[in-house]
Design an enzyme around this catalytic site. Structure first.
Site, PDB file in Angstrom:
ATOM      1  N   ASP A  40       0.869  -1.179   0.000  1.00 30.26           N
ATOM      2  CA  ASP A  40       0.000   0.000   0.000  1.00 30.26           C
ATOM      3  C   ASP A  40       0.904   1.227   0.000  1.00 30.26           C
ATOM      4  O   ASP A  40       2.097   1.133   0.269  1.00 30.26           O
ATOM      5  CB  ASP A  40      -0.867  -0.025   1.264  1.00 30.26           C
ATOM      6  CG  ASP A  40      -1.779   1.192   1.377  1.00 30.26           C
ATOM      7  OD1 ASP A  40      -2.446   1.527   0.380  1.00 30.26           O
ATOM      8  OD2 ASP A  40      -1.829   1.821   2.448  1.00 30.26           O
ATOM      9  N   SER A  41       0.318   2.383  -0.305  1.00 26.08           N
ATOM     10  CA  SER A  41       1.074   3.634  -0.241  1.00 26.08           C
ATOM     11  C   SER A  41       1.493   3.963   1.188  1.00 26.08           C
ATOM     12  O   SER A  41       2.390   4.769   1.402  1.00 26.08           O
ATOM     13  CB  SER A  41       0.229   4.780  -0.768  1.00 26.08           C
ATOM     14  OG  SER A  41      -0.947   4.907   0.011  1.00 26.08           O
TER      15      SER A  41
ATOM     16  N   CYS B  13      -4.343  -1.179  -2.225  1.00 27.27           N
ATOM     17  CA  CYS B  13      -4.457   0.270  -2.342  1.00 27.27           C
ATOM     18  C   CYS B  13      -5.235   0.535  -3.622  1.00 27.27           C
ATOM     19  O   CYS B  13      -4.868   0.007  -4.682  1.00 27.27           O
ATOM     20  CB  CYS B  13      -3.049   0.871  -2.442  1.00 27.27           C
ATOM     21  SG  CYS B  13      -2.972   2.594  -2.934  1.00 27.27           S
TER      22      CYS B  13
ATOM     23  N   GLU C 243      -5.780   9.754   9.100  1.00 26.54           N
ATOM     24  CA  GLU C 243      -4.480   9.505   9.731  1.00 26.54           C
ATOM     25  C   GLU C 243      -4.140  10.588  10.755  1.00 26.54           C
ATOM     26  O   GLU C 243      -3.545  10.310  11.783  1.00 26.54           O
ATOM     27  CB  GLU C 243      -3.376   9.439   8.665  1.00 26.54           C
ATOM     28  CG  GLU C 243      -3.528   8.209   7.790  1.00 26.54           C
ATOM     29  CD  GLU C 243      -2.308   7.919   6.930  1.00 26.54           C
ATOM     30  OE1 GLU C 243      -1.231   8.470   7.192  1.00 26.54           O
ATOM     31  OE2 GLU C 243      -2.451   7.135   5.988  1.00 26.54           O
TER      32      GLU C 243
ATOM     33  N   CYS D 275     -11.291   3.263  -0.921  1.00 28.09           N
ATOM     34  CA  CYS D 275      -9.999   3.613  -0.313  1.00 28.09           C
ATOM     35  C   CYS D 275      -9.924   2.830   0.988  1.00 28.09           C
ATOM     36  O   CYS D 275     -10.908   2.766   1.723  1.00 28.09           O
ATOM     37  CB  CYS D 275      -9.902   5.117  -0.063  1.00 28.09           C
ATOM     38  SG  CYS D 275      -8.444   5.599   0.901  1.00 28.09           S
TER      39      CYS D 275
ATOM     40  N   HIS E 236      -8.726   3.392   3.737  1.00 23.83           N
ATOM     41  CA  HIS E 236      -8.922   4.123   4.994  1.00 23.83           C
ATOM     42  C   HIS E 236     -10.396   4.253   5.378  1.00 23.83           C
ATOM     43  O   HIS E 236     -10.720   4.402   6.552  1.00 23.83           O
ATOM     44  CB  HIS E 236      -8.383   5.552   4.875  1.00 23.83           C
ATOM     45  CG  HIS E 236      -6.899   5.672   4.857  1.00 23.83           C
ATOM     46  ND1 HIS E 236      -6.137   5.189   3.835  1.00 23.83           N
ATOM     47  CD2 HIS E 236      -6.030   6.237   5.736  1.00 23.83           C
ATOM     48  CE1 HIS E 236      -4.856   5.460   4.075  1.00 23.83           C
ATOM     49  NE2 HIS E 236      -4.775   6.095   5.219  1.00 23.83           N
TER      50      HIS E 236
END
Lengths: 267, 267
Positions: free
Chosen positions: B12-13, B75, B156, B187, B189
């Site tokens: 993932d990034s 991702c 985050e 996404c 997140h």
């Protein structure tokens, strides 16, 4: 050996450093400018000092290859993480400037006991560089630094709209910033919000915006070294490590008018 | 030639892909896991497909060196920008999975005409990958995709507090998303905000969260290839290209409990 006609190199994690580039271009129109925005690694503010330093050194090598007489670190996160390493690496091949020292020098006008706020990225705040320099020179200034990490990305994403406003209000309402008399904008993006910050504080807090003191300091340093190019119209090159339309569009916001970003890989 | 005991590589990034890793670990506890988060380049969502692909290929090489039998691109930005390039690069050395195809396959349950929303990064939305795949398979679904670029960084930075809420409301109030019957969280997140998204839409929109369908698809693919490790407790290694305390702290939020991030340079 540098000469007057060599370019000034300016670098930043992205396009925010164009606020500094703009001020330099306006103050010294005869200078050739090479700008490098490390958009492939942006934002720097969340990354470690080791990574920021590694990126800064690679950009520095690229600017030295372009014969820059001066390298301006137009980014607070890189100035606080990497200035000493860049200066040591460059040696006498070019002059290295950061955005912290000109701002700290300008604070000499504040002679009275003073509660000063600072907003910047996590890296800028954690580094304690502003705190240490201000404490050493101006013990009568009490500095409170507060990280406002997402603010730069919000400005790039939304400009000056309602989301940026609510983020800004959230950050500025922090108890640390209560009763400050002045506020350092320790990120090149933040001058775009100067009016809103003024409104938030009901015009009662003095806003300290480093962009013009940095270009004044660049000007003075070049003159001292006999390296100021007095020509009438210098060339300007703007490079980025990653190119997207959004960066090109955002660049206008920071530079004030259209410019062309050229992709130039860092690695 | 891969064997059952070789690890699954997941990348993932940054740390958001840990939501996928968590689901894989829970569903297949006997598998060895090698996770790579490219925190030196995060976020990917704003960067160009060329840069995302270059980073993805370098991570892929690193995971192949660790003998991964499967590489999971955890991702959405990388899945939409780099999947074909990664698959071509890997050839028959490992199985390559992305997060898009399992989710698209799962939409087969929606048989009626349907207005479906999607939120994701700028890269995910611009790529049109979801639009094209859904249009090809399910012409009765009208997909409207809306970029919610800053949302991952806000999660985050702030977790699930008021700033994230106001950003989320701003994004979800967009006219494009009016009258949607379901919403794809494109996404890694966003599943952390599932409750808040449900509340925003007054429980009237069906939320489509890909994390579990991806791990189910990984499970099934490994079984089909005879590569599923049925052991009881696999090893787990979590690597990042840049290490900071914030990433380590954030990792807990996505993985559900403490884990140790090891720095491993990409370059």
């Amino acid at each position: 050996m540098s000469s007057q006609t060599d370019p000034i190199g300016i670098f930043d994690s992205g396009i925010g450093g164009l606020t500094i580039a703009k001020s330099i271009v306006e103050a010294m129109p005869g200078e050739d400018i090479v700008y490098y925005g490390d958009t492939a690694h942006l934002p720097y503010g969340d990354k470690s000092p080791a990574t920021i330093t590694a990126c800064s050194l690679r950009i520095t090598d690229l600017l030295l290859q372009k014969n820059c007489k001066m390298i301006v670190i137009a980014c607070n996160s890189a100035s606080t993480a990497a200035f000493e390493a860049v200066r040591a690496h460059v040696g006498d091949r070019a002059i290295v400037m950061n955005v912290v020292d000109p701002l700290v020098a300008s604070l000499a006008v504040h002679k009275e006991p003073h509660k000063m706020g600072l907003i910047g990225t996590r890296q800028t705040v954690r580094s304690m560089v502003y705190d240490q320099k201000i404490q050493a020179l101006y013990p009568h200034i009490t500095l409170v630094s507060h990280p406002t990490n997402l603010l730069a990305s919000a400005i790039e994403e939304f400009g000056r709209n309602g989301v940026t406003d609510s983020l800004l209000s959230e950050y500025l309402s922090h108890p640390d910033l209560k009763d400050i008399q002045s506020l350092i904008l320790a990120c090149t993006h933040y001058p775009l919000l100067k009016d809103k910050i003024n409104t938030f504080f009901d015009q009662k807090v003095c806003i300290i915006d480093p962009s013009d003191v940095v270009s004044a300091s660049v000007h003075q340093t070049l003159q001292e070294h006999g390296l100021h190019n007095l020509g009438s119209m210098g060339t300007r090159h703007f490079h980025v490590s990653d190119y997207t339309d959004s960066f090109e569009k955002g660049a206008r916001m920071f530079f004030g008018h259209t410019l062309h970003l050229e992709h130039l890989a860092l690695e």
